[in-house]
Structures are given as structure tokens and as C-alpha cells.
Motif scaffolding. Sequence first.
Motif, PDB file in Angstrom:
ATOM      1  N   PHE A 126       0.737  -1.250   0.043  1.00 58.20           N
ATOM      2  CA  PHE A 126       0.031   0.085   0.070  1.00 58.20           C
ATOM      3  C   PHE A 126       0.949   1.183   0.015  1.00 58.20           C
ATOM      4  N   ILE A 127       1.911   1.168   0.944  1.00 55.45           N
ATOM      5  CA  ILE A 127       2.717   2.387   0.872  1.00 55.45           C
ATOM      6  C   ILE A 127       3.750   2.451  -0.499  1.00 55.45           C
ATOM      7  N   GLN A 128       4.164   1.403  -0.850  1.00 57.33           N
ATOM      8  CA  GLN A 128       5.127   1.241  -1.969  1.00 57.33           C
ATOM      9  C   GLN A 128       4.469   1.762  -2.978  1.00 57.33           C
ATOM     10  N   ASP A 129       3.062   1.482  -3.400  1.00 52.72           N
ATOM     11  CA  ASP A 129       2.229   1.592  -4.592  1.00 52.72           C
ATOM     12  C   ASP A 129       1.745   3.202  -4.444  1.00 52.72           C
ATOM     13  N   GLY A 130       1.577   3.784  -3.327  1.00 48.45           N
ATOM     14  CA  GLY A 130       1.042   4.977  -3.060  1.00 48.45           C
ATOM     15  C   GLY A 130      -0.198   4.975  -3.483  1.00 48.45           C
ATOM     16  N   ILE A 131      -1.097   4.132  -2.897  1.00 46.59           N
ATOM     17  CA  ILE A 131      -2.568   4.196  -3.418  1.00 46.59           C
ATOM     18  C   ILE A 131      -3.417   4.556  -2.289  1.00 46.59           C
ATOM     19  N   ASP A 132      -4.837   4.576  -2.504  1.00 51.82           N
ATOM     20  CA  ASP A 132      -5.839   4.963  -1.635  1.00 51.82           C
ATOM     21  C   ASP A 132      -6.795   4.048  -1.063  1.00 51.82           C
ATOM     22  N   VAL A 133      -6.843   2.973  -2.078  1.00 54.81           N
ATOM     23  CA  VAL A 133      -7.637   1.761  -1.664  1.00 54.81           C
ATOM     24  C   VAL A 133      -7.226   0.607  -2.318  1.00 54.81           C
ATOM     25  N   SER A 134      -7.401  -0.674  -1.796  1.00 58.99           N
ATOM     26  CA  SER A 134      -7.063  -1.860  -2.335  1.00 58.99           C
ATOM     27  C   SER A 134      -7.553  -2.877  -1.747  1.00 58.99           C
ATOM     28  N   SER A 135      -7.628  -4.008  -2.081  1.00 57.67           N
ATOM     29  CA  SER A 135      -7.998  -5.467  -1.749  1.00 57.67           C
ATOM     30  C   SER A 135      -7.087  -6.633  -2.053  1.00 57.67           C
ATOM     31  N   SER A 136      -7.428  -7.514  -1.502  1.00 55.00           N
ATOM     32  CA  SER A 136      -6.649  -8.770  -2.074  1.00 55.00           C
ATOM     33  C   SER A 136      -7.632  -9.911  -2.424  1.00 55.00           C
ATOM     34  N   ALA A 137      -6.990 -10.997  -3.171  1.00 51.88           N
ATOM     35  CA  ALA A 137      -8.099 -11.938  -3.595  1.00 51.88           C
ATOM     36  C   ALA A 137      -8.258 -12.630  -2.188  1.00 51.88           C
ATOM     37  N   ILE A 138      -9.621 -13.418  -2.301  1.00 53.28           N
ATOM     38  CA  ILE A 138      -9.908 -14.169  -0.911  1.00 53.28           C
ATOM     39  C   ILE A 138     -10.212 -15.797  -1.324  1.00 53.28           C
ATOM     40  N   VAL A 139     -10.037 -16.488  -0.311  1.00 55.50           N
ATOM     41  CA  VAL A 139     -10.465 -17.549  -0.323  1.00 55.50           C
ATOM     42  C   VAL A 139     -11.718 -17.942   0.502  1.00 55.50           C
ATOM     43  N   LEU A 140     -12.370 -18.914  -0.110  1.00 50.95           N
ATOM     44  CA  LEU A 140     -13.952 -19.160   0.739  1.00 50.95           C
ATOM     45  C   LEU A 140     -13.820 -20.484   1.432  1.00 50.95           C
ATOM     46  N   PHE A 141     -14.127 -20.606   2.607  1.00 44.79           N
ATOM     47  CA  PHE A 141     -14.074 -21.709   3.513  1.00 44.79           C
ATOM     48  C   PHE A 141     -15.420 -21.767   4.388  1.00 44.79           C
ATOM     49  N   GLU A 142     -15.614 -22.963   4.880  1.00 47.00           N
ATOM     50  CA  GLU A 142     -16.840 -23.219   5.661  1.00 47.00           C
ATOM     51  C   GLU A 142     -16.508 -23.506   7.190  1.00 47.00           C
ATOM     52  N   SER A 143     -15.546 -23.927   7.626  1.00 44.96           N
ATOM     53  CA  SER A 143     -15.085 -24.328   8.975  1.00 44.96           C
ATOM     54  C   SER A 143     -13.577 -23.997   9.164  1.00 44.96           C
ATOM     55  N   ASP A 144     -12.718 -24.475   8.282  1.00 43.55           N
ATOM     56  CA  ASP A 144     -11.023 -24.398   8.611  1.00 43.55           C
ATOM     57  C   ASP A 144     -10.559 -23.613   7.229  1.00 43.55           C
ATOM     58  N   PRO A 145     -10.048 -22.503   7.788  1.00 49.48           N
ATOM     59  CA  PRO A 145      -9.429 -21.376   6.704  1.00 49.48           C
ATOM     60  C   PRO A 145      -8.565 -21.829   5.884  1.00 49.48           C
ATOM     61  N   ASN A 146      -7.888 -22.964   6.332  1.00 47.69           N
ATOM     62  CA  ASN A 146      -6.875 -23.561   5.634  1.00 47.69           C
ATOM     63  C   ASN A 146      -7.279 -24.786   4.762  1.00 47.69           C
ATOM     64  N   ASN A 147      -8.511 -24.792   4.689  1.00 49.42           N
ATOM     65  CA  ASN A 147      -9.249 -25.673   3.881  1.00 49.42           C
ATOM     66  C   ASN A 147     -10.311 -25.265   3.130  1.00 49.42           C
ATOM     67  N   SER A 148      -9.833 -24.596   1.934  1.00 49.88           N
ATOM     68  CA  SER A 148     -10.783 -23.678   1.154  1.00 49.88           C
ATOM     69  C   SER A 148     -11.475 -24.506   0.208  1.00 49.88           C
TER      70      SER A 148
END
Length: 272
Positions: A110-132
Amino acid sequence: MNYSVLMSVYQKEKPEFLKMAIDSILEQSFKTDDFVIVKDGQLSDLLNQVLEEAAAKNPEVVHIFGYGENKGLGFALNYGLRFCKNEIVLRMDSDDYSFPDRAKIQVNRFIQDGIDVSSSAIVLFESDPNNSFGKRNLPINSEEIVKFSKSRSPFNHPSVIFRKSKVLEAGGYQTLLYKEDYYLWIRMIQNGCKFNNLDCPLVAMRIDKNTFFKRKNKVVYKSGKWLNKYMLKTNYINKGQYFKNAIINFARQHLPGWITAKLTVKYWNSKC
């Protein structure tokens, strides 16, 4: 540079989900000095207990605010934003999970790119975030983001990072149920803000079998109609795009929930 984290909690959240979400922030490799949590109305004793324990263990970091009546996500985030002491703010939902290096990666870029708003890709899960079971990809550069935003929200709200001052300049989150964030991003783009997305997933978003059915209601449909008209009225989209959006919005409302869910997950797993 320090950053704040902004989260809203309401009475229907599950205590174990809230605890996981809070812990994922407090256990970041690059730690925050300001975690603002807004109680959007009265909470259960168990939810309050989770919040109180987090604040007791991290009194200099966790700051809890709130009010008596549930007013919705947009109001809650605007309310909490005033208490965020840092210019850079990470959004966090009360039932999601931030991977340990989320803040380190996002804040540095964010600081390096000098931007105002950003997000990342997200993974989907039901119970375990490491099991998307899926991933929501988004366009990366500004030109692709603008094009994408004419039909869908260009940022993944659960993984957003933004400049507090730029959000306030755009009028902050405004009441448009289920579309508060999309409406804000459009106004920030119209204001000339700088933006991008990261293609690496930094947040796991909790999805259960009821998620898509909850979004199939008249409020969601009406908010979509209003936002589509706003984009046309302000010349953000042309009439062709307006009618295309209107058809898609109508279909989402009237197709059976299982079809909507299948199509949505398939779309999220596709590359932009």
C-alpha cells in the motif's frame, strides 16, 4: 507505519467465529496498535465475553465502542472510522480469518504503490480457513478495476485496506443495505483516488449454505437497482451497461438459490 483495524459485530454472530476473527488480527506478523471494534446494537453475553477478554489481554490495542440499537454495517463502520487513530485502515469482518502475513504484505504494498484503496483475492471456507473450496479473484490494475466496477464491486470488502482521509472525502459509508461498500468504491473512483488489487489471497471468507439465500431478498434487489441508476445518472456507465446490470440484478433475485450459489462460486473461481 502504524495501521488501524476496523471491525463491526452484531448480535447474530457466533462467538467462536468472532474469536477466530479477532485472534487472526492480534496474531499478525506485523501487529496493529489500534484495533477498533464496533458493537452494532446489543450483543449476547457470550459475544460480549469474547470482546471483553480480547480487550483485557490487549488493553492498549483493542478499543471497543458501540450503541444500543442495530443500525447496519454502513452506519457501524462510519461510526468506528471516527475512532481509528491511523490514516491506514484494514477492514476485518467478524466471522472471517486474516492469514498471518496479511497486514505485513498489504501495508508494505500500500505504501510502496502510493494508493488510496486496495484489496486482495480471498479464499472461501466453511469451517477451516486452511481448507478452502474456492477463491474470488479480482482485476489487478486500475484500468481493469474501473471496467470491472461498472458491473460488480471491484474490491473484496473483507480484505480491503484504505486511507481514512480518502474515504471521508468521498462521504464515507452511506446507507445502501448490502451495497454500502460498492457505493463507496464508485465514489472514491469518481473522486480520482488511486487503487489496485493484490492477486494473492490474504483473507479467508466464511461461506455457509445459507449465505446466498440471505442475499436473495427485496432489499438487496432494490439496493442494486438504486446503485445502477446512480451510475447511469452520474455517467459512470452507459445505457447498454445499465440494462445489462438490470437484467443480471433481476436474475439474481428470481433464480433459485442453489443456481445462484453454483453460478457465483463458479464465477469467483474464474480468472478475471
